[in-house]
Design a protein around this motif. Sequence first.
Motif, PDB file in Angstrom:
ATOM      1  N   THR A 170      -3.960  -4.011   8.869  1.00  0.00           N
ATOM      2  CA  THR A 170      -2.951  -4.470   9.545  1.00  0.00           C
ATOM      3  C   THR A 170      -1.970  -2.891   9.063  1.00  0.00           C
ATOM      4  N   TYR A 171      -0.913  -2.722   9.678  1.00  0.00           N
ATOM      5  CA  TYR A 171      -0.015  -1.545   9.340  1.00  0.00           C
ATOM      6  C   TYR A 171       0.957  -3.205   9.403  1.00  0.00           C
ATOM      7  N   THR A 172       2.122  -2.075   8.255  1.00  0.00           N
ATOM      8  CA  THR A 172       3.364  -3.123   8.185  1.00  0.00           C
ATOM      9  C   THR A 172       3.976  -2.118   7.663  1.00  0.00           C
ATOM     10  N   ASP A 173       5.724  -1.587   8.127  1.00  0.00           N
ATOM     11  CA  ASP A 173       6.231  -0.718   8.004  1.00  0.00           C
ATOM     12  C   ASP A 173       7.373  -1.498   6.443  1.00  0.00           C
ATOM     13  N   ALA A 174       7.027  -0.122   4.865  1.00  0.00           N
ATOM     14  CA  ALA A 174       7.931  -0.854   3.793  1.00  0.00           C
ATOM     15  C   ALA A 174       8.721   0.312   3.540  1.00  0.00           C
ATOM     16  N   TYR A 175      10.199   0.372   2.900  1.00  0.00           N
ATOM     17  CA  TYR A 175      10.927   0.397   2.450  1.00  0.00           C
ATOM     18  C   TYR A 175      10.546   0.842   0.770  1.00  0.00           C
ATOM     19  N   GLY A 176      10.642   1.985   0.004  1.00  0.00           N
ATOM     20  CA  GLY A 176      10.759   1.946  -1.622  1.00  0.00           C
ATOM     21  C   GLY A 176      12.896   1.117  -1.780  1.00  0.00           C
ATOM     22  N   GLY A 177      12.765   0.529  -2.526  1.00  0.00           N
ATOM     23  CA  GLY A 177      13.515  -0.251  -2.722  1.00  0.00           C
ATOM     24  C   GLY A 177      15.312  -0.083  -3.634  1.00  0.00           C
ATOM     25  N   TYR A 178      14.332   1.913  -4.832  1.00  0.00           N
ATOM     26  CA  TYR A 178      15.218   2.730  -5.103  1.00  0.00           C
ATOM     27  C   TYR A 178      15.835   4.051  -4.492  1.00  0.00           C
ATOM     28  N   SER A 179      14.346   5.098  -3.715  1.00  0.00           N
ATOM     29  CA  SER A 179      14.516   5.987  -2.863  1.00  0.00           C
ATOM     30  C   SER A 179      14.846   5.849  -1.632  1.00  0.00           C
ATOM     31  N   ASN A 180      14.325   3.969  -1.156  1.00  0.00           N
ATOM     32  CA  ASN A 180      14.489   4.200   0.407  1.00  0.00           C
ATOM     33  C   ASN A 180      13.267   4.221   0.951  1.00  0.00           C
ATOM     34  N   GLU A 181      12.936   5.014   0.879  1.00  0.00           N
ATOM     35  CA  GLU A 181      11.581   6.363   1.564  1.00  0.00           C
ATOM     36  C   GLU A 181      10.650   4.865   2.063  1.00  0.00           C
ATOM     37  N   GLN A 182      10.210   5.745   3.109  1.00  0.00           N
ATOM     38  CA  GLN A 182       9.395   4.464   4.455  1.00  0.00           C
ATOM     39  C   GLN A 182       8.199   4.726   4.095  1.00  0.00           C
ATOM     40  N   PHE A 183       7.158   3.822   4.068  1.00  0.00           N
ATOM     41  CA  PHE A 183       5.800   4.019   3.644  1.00  0.00           C
ATOM     42  C   PHE A 183       5.150   3.262   4.734  1.00  0.00           C
ATOM     43  N   LYS A 184       3.866   3.165   4.868  1.00  0.00           N
ATOM     44  CA  LYS A 184       3.110   1.940   5.525  1.00  0.00           C
ATOM     45  C   LYS A 184       2.261   1.602   4.787  1.00  0.00           C
ATOM     46  N   GLU A 185       2.015  -0.133   4.894  1.00  0.00           N
ATOM     47  CA  GLU A 185       1.888  -1.255   3.662  1.00  0.00           C
ATOM     48  C   GLU A 185       0.834  -1.473   4.326  1.00  0.00           C
ATOM     49  N   ILE A 186      -0.934  -1.332   4.248  1.00  0.00           N
ATOM     50  CA  ILE A 186      -2.019  -1.048   4.698  1.00  0.00           C
ATOM     51  C   ILE A 186      -2.317  -2.575   3.900  1.00  0.00           C
ATOM     52  N   THR A 187      -2.532  -3.975   5.013  1.00  0.00           N
ATOM     53  CA  THR A 187      -2.693  -4.961   4.429  1.00  0.00           C
ATOM     54  C   THR A 187      -4.546  -5.683   5.126  1.00  0.00           C
ATOM     55  N   CYS A 188      -5.825  -5.919   4.156  1.00  0.00           N
ATOM     56  CA  CYS A 188      -7.038  -5.572   4.630  1.00  0.00           C
ATOM     57  C   CYS A 188      -7.295  -6.938   3.802  1.00  0.00           C
ATOM     58  N   VAL A 189      -8.133  -8.524   4.201  1.00  0.00           N
ATOM     59  CA  VAL A 189      -8.725  -9.418   3.902  1.00  0.00           C
ATOM     60  C   VAL A 189      -9.849  -9.438   3.869  1.00  0.00           C
ATOM     61  N   ILE A 190     -10.686  -9.113   2.938  1.00  0.00           N
ATOM     62  CA  ILE A 190     -11.983  -9.764   2.593  1.00  0.00           C
ATOM     63  C   ILE A 190     -12.866 -10.114   1.597  1.00  0.00           C
ATOM     64  N   ASN A 191     -13.982 -10.858   1.760  1.00  0.00           N
ATOM     65  CA  ASN A 191     -14.360 -11.177   1.049  1.00  0.00           C
ATOM     66  C   ASN A 191     -14.932 -10.860  -0.557  1.00  0.00           C
ATOM     67  N   ARG A 192     -14.956 -11.337  -1.696  1.00  0.00           N
ATOM     68  CA  ARG A 192     -15.069 -11.417  -2.523  1.00  0.00           C
ATOM     69  C   ARG A 192     -16.236 -10.353  -3.116  1.00  0.00           C
ATOM     70  N   LEU A 193     -17.327 -10.613  -2.632  1.00  0.00           N
ATOM     71  CA  LEU A 193     -18.460  -9.442  -2.363  1.00  0.00           C
ATOM     72  C   LEU A 193     -18.213  -8.007  -2.588  1.00  0.00           C
ATOM     73  N   GLU A 194     -16.800  -7.966  -1.417  1.00  0.00           N
ATOM     74  CA  GLU A 194     -17.129  -6.712  -1.170  1.00  0.00           C
ATOM     75  C   GLU A 194     -15.440  -6.252  -2.452  1.00  0.00           C
ATOM     76  N   GLU A 195     -14.529  -7.047  -2.833  1.00  0.00           N
ATOM     77  CA  GLU A 195     -14.151  -6.596  -3.536  1.00  0.00           C
ATOM     78  C   GLU A 195     -14.384  -5.059  -4.730  1.00  0.00           C
ATOM     79  N   SER A 196     -15.247  -4.693  -4.703  1.00  0.00           N
ATOM     80  CA  SER A 196     -15.765  -3.597  -5.908  1.00  0.00           C
ATOM     81  C   SER A 196     -15.817  -2.890  -5.100  1.00  0.00           C
ATOM     82  N   LYS A 197     -16.686  -2.580  -3.669  1.00  0.00           N
ATOM     83  CA  LYS A 197     -16.340  -1.235  -3.030  1.00  0.00           C
ATOM     84  C   LYS A 197     -15.075  -0.754  -2.543  1.00  0.00           C
ATOM     85  N   ILE A 198     -13.566  -1.694  -2.157  1.00  0.00           N
ATOM     86  CA  ILE A 198     -12.882  -1.823  -1.659  1.00  0.00           C
ATOM     87  C   ILE A 198     -12.048  -0.559  -2.967  1.00  0.00           C
TER      88      ILE A 198
END
Length: 290
Positions: A230-258
Motif C-alpha cells: 500500500t501507498y501512504t503520502d509522507a513528507y520530509g520533516g526538513y525538506s518538506n519534500e513529498q514521498f510515497k511510503e510503501i507498506t508491505c507485510v511479509i512472513n519471516r521466510l521472505e525477509e531475505s528476498k525482499i
Amino acid sequence: MNVIRQPKSNKLKIFSKAILVTIGAMIAAYGLEAVLIPNNVSDGGVTGLSIVGSELFGVPLGLLIAVINIPFVWLGYKQIGKSFALYSILGIASLAVGTVLMHHVPTIIQGDTLLVTVVGGIIIGFGMGLALRNGGALDGIDMLAVLLSRKLPFGTSDLILFLNTFVFIVVSTVFGLQGAILSALAYFIASKVIHIVEEGLSGSKTFKIITNQPEVMVETIRDRLGRGATYTDAYGGYSNEQFKEITCVINRLEESKIKEIIHEIDPGAFVVVYDVAEVKGGNFKKKDIH
C-alpha cells in the motif's frame, strides 16, 4: 519509464550466503549427533520425525532428512521463491550429509538431562537461525505452517506449535514420555535462539519503504515475491519534500528476498522493519512464485 538498476555482481553475495547456510547446517548436525541423539533427545519438525524413523527402521538419519523434506522444499519453491528453495535444498542436503559425517563424533555431554537440552537447543537453534538469516531453511515444518496460515484462521506460530505437538507425540513412542518432554524443551530453547539469530521466529514483519522509485518497487515486490503493498503520502520533516511510503507485510521466510529486491532497485531507500504479532483480513491472494 523507470529502469531497474542491476547490481554489478551478486556472485560474491550468493556464494557467501551459500557458505553460511552450509555452516549453519553443519552446526545443527553437530548438535544432533554430539548432544541430543546420544542422550535419547530428539528435535522438532521434520528432523524429529527423521530421528524417530531412523531409530525405528535403522535407516540412516541423513537419508530420511533429505527424503522427507522434499515435499516441503517444493512448497517453499511455490510459495516463497526459487532462491529460497535452492538455499533450502543446500541447507537440508548439508544437514543430511553432516549427520552422516558426524555420526560417530564423541558425545560432549552425557547423562545431565537439563544440560543436554539447553546445550543441544542452543547449538541447533544457532545453526538453524544462521541458515534462515541467509535465506534458507533446514526444516520443512515452517514452510507447511506458512502455507496453512493462508488457508486457516490461525497464525504461523500457532500452527508451528500445533504441528510440533504431533511430532513430539510420535517422539514419545520411541524415546518415552521423558524423552518427548526433553525434546520439546530442547526445541523451545532452539526456537528462542533462532529468534535471536534470525530476528523473528515465525511471525510476520512489516516493511515501510521510502524510495524514489515507488511504482517499480511495488511492481517488483508483487511480481517476484507475490506480495501486495500500500501507498501512504509522507513528507520530509526538513525538506518538506513529498514521498510515497510503501507498506508491505511479509512472513519471516521472505525477509531475505525482499531485502534483495529493495537493494537492487534503490540501495539508498529508507527502510523500517518491525515485527507483527498477527495478520488478518485483506483481499490479496498470494500467488505461486517461480
